[in-house]
Design a protein around this motif. Structure first.
Motif, PDB file in Angstrom:
ATOM      1  N   GLY A 100      31.416 -59.938  34.991  1.00 51.31           N
ATOM      2  CA  GLY A 100      30.858 -58.987  34.029  1.00 51.31           C
ATOM      3  C   GLY A 100      31.590 -57.656  34.078  1.00 51.31           C
ATOM      4  N   THR A 101      31.850 -57.182  35.275  1.00 47.12           N
ATOM      5  CA  THR A 101      32.587 -55.928  35.455  1.00 47.12           C
ATOM      6  C   THR A 101      34.029 -56.087  34.983  1.00 47.12           C
ATOM      7  N   LEU A 102      34.626 -57.208  35.328  1.00 46.75           N
ATOM      8  CA  LEU A 102      36.005 -57.467  34.914  1.00 46.75           C
ATOM      9  C   LEU A 102      36.104 -57.555  33.397  1.00 46.75           C
ATOM     10  N   SER A 103      35.136 -58.166  32.782  1.00 47.04           N
ATOM     11  CA  SER A 103      35.121 -58.274  31.327  1.00 47.04           C
ATOM     12  C   SER A 103      35.137 -56.889  30.685  1.00 47.04           C
ATOM     13  N   LYS A 104      34.370 -55.968  31.230  1.00 44.36           N
ATOM     14  CA  LYS A 104      34.350 -54.595  30.706  1.00 44.36           C
ATOM     15  C   LYS A 104      35.703 -53.919  30.909  1.00 44.36           C
ATOM     16  N   GLN A 105      36.343 -54.175  32.054  1.00 43.61           N
ATOM     17  CA  GLN A 105      37.669 -53.607  32.323  1.00 43.61           C
ATOM     18  C   GLN A 105      38.703 -54.151  31.329  1.00 43.61           C
ATOM     19  N   ILE A 106      38.603 -55.444  31.019  1.00 41.91           N
ATOM     20  CA  ILE A 106      39.538 -56.062  30.073  1.00 41.91           C
ATOM     21  C   ILE A 106      39.346 -55.491  28.676  1.00 41.91           C
ATOM     22  N   VAL A 107      38.091 -55.322  28.260  1.00 42.76           N
ATOM     23  CA  VAL A 107      37.810 -54.735  26.943  1.00 42.76           C
ATOM     24  C   VAL A 107      38.374 -53.317  26.880  1.00 42.76           C
ATOM     25  N   MET A 108      38.198 -52.549  27.952  1.00 41.00           N
ATOM     26  CA  MET A 108      38.721 -51.183  28.000  1.00 41.00           C
ATOM     27  C   MET A 108      40.246 -51.200  27.924  1.00 41.00           C
ATOM     28  N   CYS A 109      40.870 -52.143  28.612  1.00 39.59           N
ATOM     29  CA  CYS A 109      42.330 -52.260  28.586  1.00 39.59           C
ATOM     30  C   CYS A 109      42.827 -52.602  27.185  1.00 39.59           C
ATOM     31  N   VAL A 110      42.137 -53.502  26.500  1.00 38.38           N
ATOM     32  CA  VAL A 110      42.515 -53.863  25.125  1.00 38.38           C
ATOM     33  C   VAL A 110      42.416 -52.635  24.218  1.00 38.38           C
ATOM     34  N   LYS A 111      41.313 -51.912  24.315  1.00 41.04           N
ATOM     35  CA  LYS A 111      41.123 -50.728  23.463  1.00 41.04           C
ATOM     36  C   LYS A 111      42.175 -49.659  23.748  1.00 41.04           C
ATOM     37  N   GLN A 112      42.427 -49.385  25.024  1.00 38.92           N
ATOM     38  CA  GLN A 112      43.411 -48.357  25.369  1.00 38.92           C
ATOM     39  C   GLN A 112      44.826 -48.785  24.983  1.00 38.92           C
ATOM     40  N   SER A 113      45.133 -50.059  25.164  1.00 39.86           N
ATOM     41  CA  SER A 113      46.468 -50.554  24.787  1.00 39.86           C
ATOM     42  C   SER A 113      46.693 -50.387  23.290  1.00 39.86           C
ATOM     43  N   ALA A 114      45.667 -50.693  22.509  1.00 36.96           N
ATOM     44  CA  ALA A 114      45.777 -50.525  21.056  1.00 36.96           C
ATOM     45  C   ALA A 114      45.915 -49.041  20.709  1.00 36.96           C
ATOM     46  N   LYS A 115      45.116 -48.203  21.344  1.00 32.59           N
ATOM     47  CA  LYS A 115      45.154 -46.765  21.074  1.00 32.59           C
ATOM     48  C   LYS A 115      46.530 -46.169  21.378  1.00 32.59           C
ATOM     49  N   HIS A 116      47.137 -46.598  22.477  1.00 35.19           N
ATOM     50  CA  HIS A 116      48.432 -46.040  22.895  1.00 35.19           C
ATOM     51  C   HIS A 116      49.619 -46.871  22.407  1.00 35.19           C
ATOM     52  N   GLN A 117      49.333 -47.822  21.519  1.00 32.94           N
ATOM     53  CA  GLN A 117      50.351 -48.658  20.889  1.00 32.94           C
ATOM     54  C   GLN A 117      51.239 -49.375  21.912  1.00 32.94           C
ATOM     55  N   GLN A 118      50.594 -49.931  22.917  1.00 34.02           N
ATOM     56  CA  GLN A 118      51.291 -50.707  23.937  1.00 34.02           C
ATOM     57  C   GLN A 118      51.058 -52.192  23.644  1.00 34.02           C
ATOM     58  N   ASP A 119      51.785 -52.693  22.658  1.00 36.66           N
ATOM     59  CA  ASP A 119      51.551 -54.041  22.152  1.00 36.66           C
ATOM     60  C   ASP A 119      51.756 -55.128  23.201  1.00 36.66           C
ATOM     61  N   ALA A 120      52.791 -55.011  24.033  1.00 36.84           N
ATOM     62  CA  ALA A 120      53.032 -56.047  25.048  1.00 36.84           C
ATOM     63  C   ALA A 120      51.847 -56.159  25.996  1.00 36.84           C
ATOM     64  N   VAL A 121      51.324 -55.002  26.416  1.00 37.23           N
ATOM     65  CA  VAL A 121      50.155 -55.008  27.305  1.00 37.23           C
ATOM     66  C   VAL A 121      48.921 -55.497  26.549  1.00 37.23           C
ATOM     67  N   LEU A 122      48.797 -55.110  25.297  1.00 37.38           N
ATOM     68  CA  LEU A 122      47.663 -55.558  24.486  1.00 37.38           C
ATOM     69  C   LEU A 122      47.624 -57.077  24.415  1.00 37.38           C
ATOM     70  N   TYR A 123      48.749 -57.698  24.083  1.00 38.19           N
ATOM     71  CA  TYR A 123      48.776 -59.156  23.963  1.00 38.19           C
ATOM     72  C   TYR A 123      48.599 -59.849  25.312  1.00 38.19           C
ATOM     73  N   ALA A 124      49.191 -59.266  26.349  1.00 33.69           N
ATOM     74  CA  ALA A 124      49.035 -59.835  27.702  1.00 33.69           C
ATOM     75  C   ALA A 124      47.569 -59.763  28.139  1.00 33.69           C
ATOM     76  N   THR A 125      46.907 -58.652  27.833  1.00 32.79           N
ATOM     77  CA  THR A 125      45.505 -58.484  28.218  1.00 32.79           C
ATOM     78  C   THR A 125      44.625 -59.455  27.439  1.00 32.79           C
ATOM     79  N   MET A 126      44.937 -59.637  26.183  1.00 32.72           N
ATOM     80  CA  MET A 126      44.146 -60.572  25.369  1.00 32.72           C
ATOM     81  C   MET A 126      44.301 -62.000  25.877  1.00 32.72           C
ATOM     82  N   SER A 127      45.390 -62.290  26.590  1.00 29.46           N
ATOM     83  CA  SER A 127      45.583 -63.645  27.106  1.00 29.46           C
ATOM     84  C   SER A 127      44.887 -63.857  28.448  1.00 29.46           C
ATOM     85  N   VAL A 128      44.410 -62.770  29.078  1.00 25.14           N
ATOM     86  CA  VAL A 128      43.684 -62.910  30.339  1.00 25.14           C
ATOM     87  C   VAL A 128      42.365 -63.484  30.022  1.00 25.14           C
TER      88      VAL A 128
END
Length: 128
Positions: A100-128
């Motif tokens: 549950g905690t990890l899920s929240k961290q992943i959602v935060m990572c997806v949002k921040q990656s999109a905000k900072h236009q870090q597409d490689a990290v965004l796609y990698a995070t979405m695959s976790v």
């Protein structure tokens, strides 16, 4: 063939051990520099994943959180987001934090990656 493979593999292991020792010295020197946050953010991927090849992954996970903070403090969002992704992926791999905690961290990572236009990290995070 098996003997040659073992010889080659043992040679690679010694290279990893040597690289690990050099990175430990480098990390110590970096922590003494006035611009340590910037240097930590830029070298975090190399040093931490090299440590993970030698030390238990559990001992390296907290480094990724520290490196994320260093990256954000210095405005190095690329390194920061890569460290956040590494924290999430490593935590999932070792089961270090509740899902549950990890899920929240992943959602935060997806949002921040999109905000900072870090597409490689965004796609990698979405695959976790």
């Amino acid at each position: 063939t098996a003997g040659w493979t073992l010889y080659t593999f043992s040679d690679e292991i010694s290279e990893i051990q040597l690289s690990y020792q050099v990175s430990k010295v480098g990390e110590s020197l970096i922590r003494e520099r006035p611009n340590k946050n910037s240097l930590i953010a830029r070298t975090s991927g190399y040093i931490s994943w090299l440590k993970a090849a030698v030390e238990p992954v559990q001992t390296v996970i907290t480094d990724f959180a520290d490196h994320y903070n260093c990256g954000m403090l210095t405005g190095d969002t690329e390194s920061a987001m890569l460290s956040r992704w590494s924290y999430c992926a490593g935590s999932l791999y070792v089961g270090m934090i509740p899902l549950g905690t990890l899920s929240k961290q992943i959602v935060m990572c997806v949002k921040q990656s999109a905000k900072h236009q870090q597409d490689a990290v965004l796609y990698a995070t979405m695959s976790v």
